[in-house]
Write an enzyme that holds these catalytic residues in place. Sequence first.
Site, PDB file in Angstrom:
ATOM      1  N   GLY A 239     -15.150  87.511 -29.134  1.00  0.00           N
ATOM      2  CA  GLY A 239     -13.787  87.688 -28.623  1.00  0.00           C
ATOM      3  C   GLY A 239     -12.954  88.452 -29.619  1.00  0.00           C
ATOM      4  O   GLY A 239     -13.487  89.108 -30.518  1.00  0.00           O
ATOM      5  N   ASN A 240     -11.646  88.424 -29.476  1.00  0.00           N
ATOM      6  CA  ASN A 240     -10.753  89.091 -30.440  1.00  0.00           C
ATOM      7  C   ASN A 240      -9.452  88.298 -30.532  1.00  0.00           C
ATOM      8  O   ASN A 240      -9.271  87.301 -29.834  1.00  0.00           O
ATOM      9  CB  ASN A 240     -10.513  90.544 -30.026  1.00  0.00           C
TER      10      ASN A 240
END
Length: 433
Positions: A239-240
């Site tokens: 993810g980020n």
Amino acid sequence: MPSLENKRIILGVTGSIAAIKAPAVARELVRAGASVTCVATDGALQFTTAEELSEASGQPVIISIFSGQEHHPPAPSSSQRRGSDVWHVHLARSADAMLIAPCSASAIGMLRTGIYDNAVTLVAASLPKGTPLVIVPAMDEDMWLQAAVQENLAWLKRHGVFVIEPVVGKLASGLTGMGRMPEPEDIVEKFARIVAPASSPVSGSANGEPAGTPALQGKRILITGGPTYEPIDAVRFIGNRSSGKMAAALAIESKHMGADVTLILGPTTPFPLLEKEGVSLRTVGTAEEMLQAVNAETATADIIIMSAAVADFAPEHASEGKMKKGAGETMTLTLKKTPDILAEISKSKRPDQIIVGFALEKGDEAEDYARKKLLEKNLDMIVMNNIADEGAGFGYDTNKITIFTKSGERIALPLMSKEQCAKEILNRITILP
Ligand code: CTP
């Protein structure tokens, strides 16, 4: 139309035959609540008169750059505009915005090259940074198509000048073509959207009638935001750090501007305000789920704003349960590209649809990358932030954005709250050609 109540507007008039419509533009500005000072070049006065402009604006007209000669009687009462060699500085500093309508091909060239030897370009050059300059080019089609005119306009747009584009219609030459100045009401409508915050509350006029409708009334807006999480196994993901704050601000501001808003949000902390504001919220996990959700909404959307930070890669196969660490010192994960949602929806973009992308970039080539994405993803606008800018981007409550439009505008904005950024972005969307 947003109200121009209490706005001090300078109306510059230059030597295009469309100057015959300039008094009507002045009247429309006054009708919208503005206090209007007209400034005219010698060329403009071949097609209209200082008397007409003065009558329409209710104020003296400036017709020369030299103090003492610049006013059409009656003499102005305001000291800012008389008896001073720097009257243009005082006038420009007292204004909320300047509109040049019509703006001739020569005036466009002068603004671009810094030739300020007539009253209109002199005042325009004296506007403090941040005071909007809006020009309305008007000329014959062959002049409009001149490479010099087009290059000058592109340069001015890149340097923050707003351009209200001419329309196709009957021209002074008797021919029909591109280059006709839009009708005064249309000019003032677009000008007001630039100058007055479109989301400001709708105020009542003296006769009790509403002064205007919110700028996005009747529009369906689809916004994506937050990150996507691409599962490695039942507990881990790629993810980020996207927080979804920019998307939430866009959704709420769109609502304030009268739109019907759907927000498709990746996994992030909840924003209780969204439901209170009446935003229709759909939460998704992966890029694939976001694509499905977006696909279900695109057909009915007038405006699509893709501010999500979609993961570019996902594990080829997500393991069931929780993967064991195993004995090895390394582990290999095979990734596959996720669907480029924005590129997908742009392929079937309707001509009346507006699609806006975001680009988080870094380094000296940040702007080049953003412009490339604007073109390659067939967008109307792209909003760039530079990862190197302090206080901008993921997680912050502030952002520093530069907006690029398909028609070549470049608007670099200072660090501001995400709510202010959202207002700027949406205001710019409402005035896209
Ligand atoms: N985007 C998307 N789907 C993806 C990747 C990006 O819809 N799989 C959208 C983003 O929401 C954004 C725009 O495309 O509006 C640009 O995203 P960005 O991550 O900056 O660019 P990429 O196209 O992924 O290119 P790169 O990562 O190489 O810079």
